[in-house]
Scaffold this active site. Structure first.
Site, PDB file in Angstrom:
ATOM      1  N   ILE A 151       0.857  -1.183   0.000  1.00 61.30           N
ATOM      2  CA  ILE A 151       0.000   0.000   0.000  1.00 61.30           C
ATOM      3  C   ILE A 151       0.895   1.236   0.000  1.00 61.30           C
ATOM      4  O   ILE A 151       1.717   1.420   0.898  1.00 61.30           O
ATOM      5  CB  ILE A 151      -0.937   0.016   1.227  1.00 61.30           C
ATOM      6  CG1 ILE A 151      -1.760  -1.270   1.306  1.00 61.30           C
ATOM      7  CG2 ILE A 151      -1.805   1.269   1.228  1.00 61.30           C
ATOM      8  CD1 ILE A 151      -2.660  -1.529   0.109  1.00 61.30           C
ATOM      9  N   GLU A 152       0.735   2.067  -1.006  1.00 59.20           N
ATOM     10  CA  GLU A 152       1.484   3.316  -1.136  1.00 59.20           C
ATOM     11  C   GLU A 152       0.518   4.459  -0.835  1.00 59.20           C
ATOM     12  O   GLU A 152      -0.540   4.559  -1.448  1.00 59.20           O
ATOM     13  CB  GLU A 152       2.023   3.430  -2.557  1.00 59.20           C
ATOM     14  CG  GLU A 152       2.830   4.672  -2.838  1.00 59.20           C
ATOM     15  CD  GLU A 152       3.336   4.709  -4.282  1.00 59.20           C
ATOM     16  OE1 GLU A 152       3.935   5.734  -4.653  1.00 59.20           O
ATOM     17  OE2 GLU A 152       3.119   3.733  -5.037  1.00 59.20           O
TER      18      GLU A 152
END
Length: 139
Positions: A129-130
């Site tokens: 997850i960015e």
């Protein structure tokens, strides 16, 4: 004239535990959990809403007769980038306060519309997850 795609309406993530994943995305990323009827196509579904976007959360072992699924459903194989108006330091503080390990960042990355400042973590299944914000107004 060829077909031209204009936007993404929704995407689907495959997870080990729908409730656990939905709670994580709600608590950590502020998404709203909703259930919906798939229109006679099997059991009720869970979705995550944020802005004008939706993520459907599907159990990785979903019955292919009740769910319309990809050919190779694997929990933890997603790599998603979400935009935020929070600063990278605020993202780091929030993740740290909730006991979420930071994989990398803040660091510069190239986004669809310019340079991003990104912080990386993982969801409960290990998907990357960015969480990003643009350095300046995107073009």
């Amino acid at each position: 004239m060829p077909v031209r795609v204009d936007a993404l309406d929704h995407l689907v993530i495959n997870v080990n535990d729908v409730a656990r994943s939905a709670e994580w995305y709600s608590k950590i990323l502020g998404m709203e959990i909703r259930t919906f009827d798939p229109g006679g196509r099997g059991p009720m579904r869970t979705a995550l809403f944020y802005g004008n976007q939706r993520i459907n959360v599907r159990p990785k072992n979903a019955d292919k007769l009740e769910w319309f699924t990809a050919d190779h459903e694997t929990a933890g194989s997603d790599d998603l980038c979400f935009l935020t108006s929070s600063t990278p330091d605020e993202v780091v503080a929030h993740l740290t306060a909730h006991g979420v390990a930071i994989e990398e960042g803040p660091c510069k990355r190239q986004g669809a519309r310019g340079t991003l400042r990104s912080v990386y973590c993982r969801d409960p299944d290990g998907s990357l997850i960015e969480i990003s914000s643009y350095e300046s107004e995107p073009v």
